[in-house]
Design an enzyme around this catalytic site. Structure first.
Site, short mmCIF file in Angstrom:
data_model
loop_
_atom_site.label_atom_id
_atom_site.label_comp_id
_atom_site.label_asym_id
_atom_site.label_seq_id
_atom_site.Cartn_x
_atom_site.Cartn_y
_atom_site.Cartn_z
N LYS A 8 -30.47 -8.46 3.18
CA LYS A 8 -29.35 -7.52 3.34
C LYS A 8 -28.01 -8.25 3.27
CE LYS A 8 -32.32 -4.42 5.92
NZ LYS A 8 -32.90 -4.17 7.25
N ASP A 58 -35.79 -10.41 5.98
CA ASP A 58 -35.29 -9.06 5.70
C ASP A 58 -33.78 -8.98 5.97
OD1 ASP A 58 -35.69 -6.03 5.38
OD2 ASP A 58 -34.83 -6.18 7.39
N GLU A 62 -44.64 -4.42 10.51
CA GLU A 62 -45.70 -4.40 9.51
C GLU A 62 -46.89 -5.23 10.01
OE1 GLU A 62 -45.22 -2.87 6.53
OE2 GLU A 62 -43.17 -2.33 7.02
#
Lengths: 164, 328
Positions: free
Chosen positions: B211, B207, B196
């Site tokens: 998870k 991130d 990004e």
């Protein structure tokens, strides 16, 4: 230790059981049987074990009564090796002190140190290999190194369990 | 079976494309993007909608909202694929809650609501007697949740570790292969669309940590949140460190690890032997699950992408159809 015993069924277990009876930890067994050996010949077996020093004498005695001859007792060896990588201002945060803190802990020794220093003020990278007598002590030595690194603002990259 | 879809970004378009080109037995009857929506109980013409989206930037009528879609009742499963908000989970959390409350099954790719409210959402789904499935939230196309729930059913799961972020894995692969610096590799990842504009979430390990939270809560019911994860990213890694790892015949990967027994919940760069199964290349993801009966099971696959995420979503939809909708 290196043992000599009769080549007949049940002899190996007769040698191993006394070790666990005194609370010893068997780490490796090297048992090379000579295919040409005749029944009744003796075989050599090398056993790597961890055992409290005070129990050694009684173990040797018990083995003898089982008909197992202790040929040689080796010295303690630092068998476990682990390498970690450090990133940061490794020299300027007193590398000698970092190594000393591990060595003086009695848990592990710094066996190897490789370092790459780029431009001044850039973080350097080092590979440190520790040697220790047991997995437990190695774990505590790495905990110690992690604490020292936090204190000195260094990043520690540890192996995923069991590697390398 | 009829599906309503919220979100028409790259994942939403990937799902629409699969539904319209493959014979899956699915019909999209309602669809919303962030500013408009379209509802047609007889089935929406996907080619029309894709064309309108390309030309006007809207998928439908600005007077119709996502809430109208949820309340329309013309669907069996709500597919929620709006962008993730890791702090509040909104607006997705509200969408999912309302759909579950009205007795609709929900399939989502949205990490925010699942990481933040797993227990509450699952309880709500159970009390409404519907399914909430979230395969696409972890490791993209890899059927990890399905494998844990079904394929490894009956096993005790002792722990897991894996590569959960494709962006980081790409950067580390390039630093190793070409000796690129971290910032050069990051720049390249951005140019290829793997990172990004603001890569913080990926490179700082957040991130991957989200998870882990989803897995910790769903597999073991640990009831943890992001602040419980010990997180170290890859942003201070040096090319020299990778070269030093190479001397050991090893490399470095960003590994997420859960060992409930030892209270380990951690994302950190780790040294791995080059022939370790988790040393995958480029943007791949890989997870090793440690079980009592099956031993170690490793799954490798694509962790992101429009078609890949659509694969996970569609698998969840078809699972609900085959196990719940067509049986009732």
């Amino acid at each position: 230790m290196k043992l000599e015993m009769k080549d007949k069924p049940g002899q190996l277990i007769a040698a191993l059981k006394p070790i666990s009876d005194v609370g010893g930890n068997i780490m490796a067994i090297i048992h090379q049987r000579d295919p040409a050996a005749a029944p009744g010949d003796t075989v050599d077996v090398q056993i790597m074990l961890e055992i409290p020093e005070t129990k050694l004498e009684s173990l040797v005695g018990t083995l003898k009564t089982q008909g197992v001859n202790v040929v040689r007792i080796g010295e303690e060896r630092l068998l476990i090796r682990r390498s970690v990588i450090l990133i940061g201002h490794i020299m300027h945060t007193d590398l000698t002190d970092t190594v000393d803190r591990i060595d003086s802990s009695g848990l592990a020794e710094v066996a190897e140190l490789g370092m790459v220093m780029p431009a001044i003020n850039e973080p350097s990278s080092a590979k440190i290999t520790l040697k220790s007598a047991s997995l437990g002590e190695m774990g505590r030595a790495i905990d110690l190194l992690r604490n020292v690194a936090t204190e000195k603002d260094l990043l520690v990259i540890e192996p995923l369990e069991g590697y390398p | 079976m009829r599906i309503a879809m919220l979100g028409f970004g790259s994942v939403g378009r990937g799902i629409a494309e699969a539904v319209s080109t493959k014979d899956l037995g699915l019909t999209i009857t309602a669809l919303a993007d962030s500013r408009s929506a379209v509802i047609d109980a007889d089935g929406i013409d996907i080619r029309d909608v894709l064309q309108r989206k390309r030309e006007t930037g809207l998928c439908g009528d600005p007077a119709i909202t996502a809430d109208d879609v949820i309340g329309s009742g013309v669907y069996d499963v709500l597919v929620e694929v709006t962008p993730t908000n890791a702090d509040s989970g909104e607006p997705a959390l509200g969408y999912i809650t309302r759909a579950l409350a009205s007795g609709k099954h929900v399939v989502t790719s949205n990490k925010g609501p699942i990481a933040l409210r797993y227990d509450a959402l699952m309880q709500q789904a159970a009390s409404s007697n519907v399914q909430l499935r979230y395969e696409a939230t972890v490791c993209g196309a890899i059927p990890l949740i399905q494998a844990l729930e079904m394929g490894l059913a009956g096993n005790t799961i002792n722990g897991l570790h894996g590569v959960f972020n494709g962006t980081c894995n790409y950067i580390l692969t390039r630093m190793t292969d070409e000796g690129l610096s971290y910032s050069q590799a990051l720049l390249e990842a951005r140019e290829l669309g793997y990172a990004e504009a603001d890569p913080t979430y990926d490179v700082k390990g957040i991130d991957a940590a989200i998870k882990l939270v989803i897995l910790a809560n769903s597999i073991w019911g640990l009831n943890v949140s992001l602040k419980d994860v010990d997180i170290t990213g890859i942003d201070s890694l040096t090319t020299d460190a990778l070269a030093l790892a190479e001397e050991l015949d090893c490399t470095i990967r960003l590994i997420g690890e859960i060992i409930p027994e030892k209270r380990v919940l951690k994302v950190s760069p780790r040294i791995l032997s080059k022939d370790h199964p988790l040393v995958v290349r480029d943007t791949l993801n890989a997870v090793t699950v440690e079980t009592d009966m099956a031993g170690e099971v490793t799954l490798i696959g694509r962790g992101a992408g429009s078609r890949e995420t659509a694969s996970a979503i569609i698998s969840d939809i078809l699972f609900i159809r085959d196990c719940y909708v067509e049986r009732t």
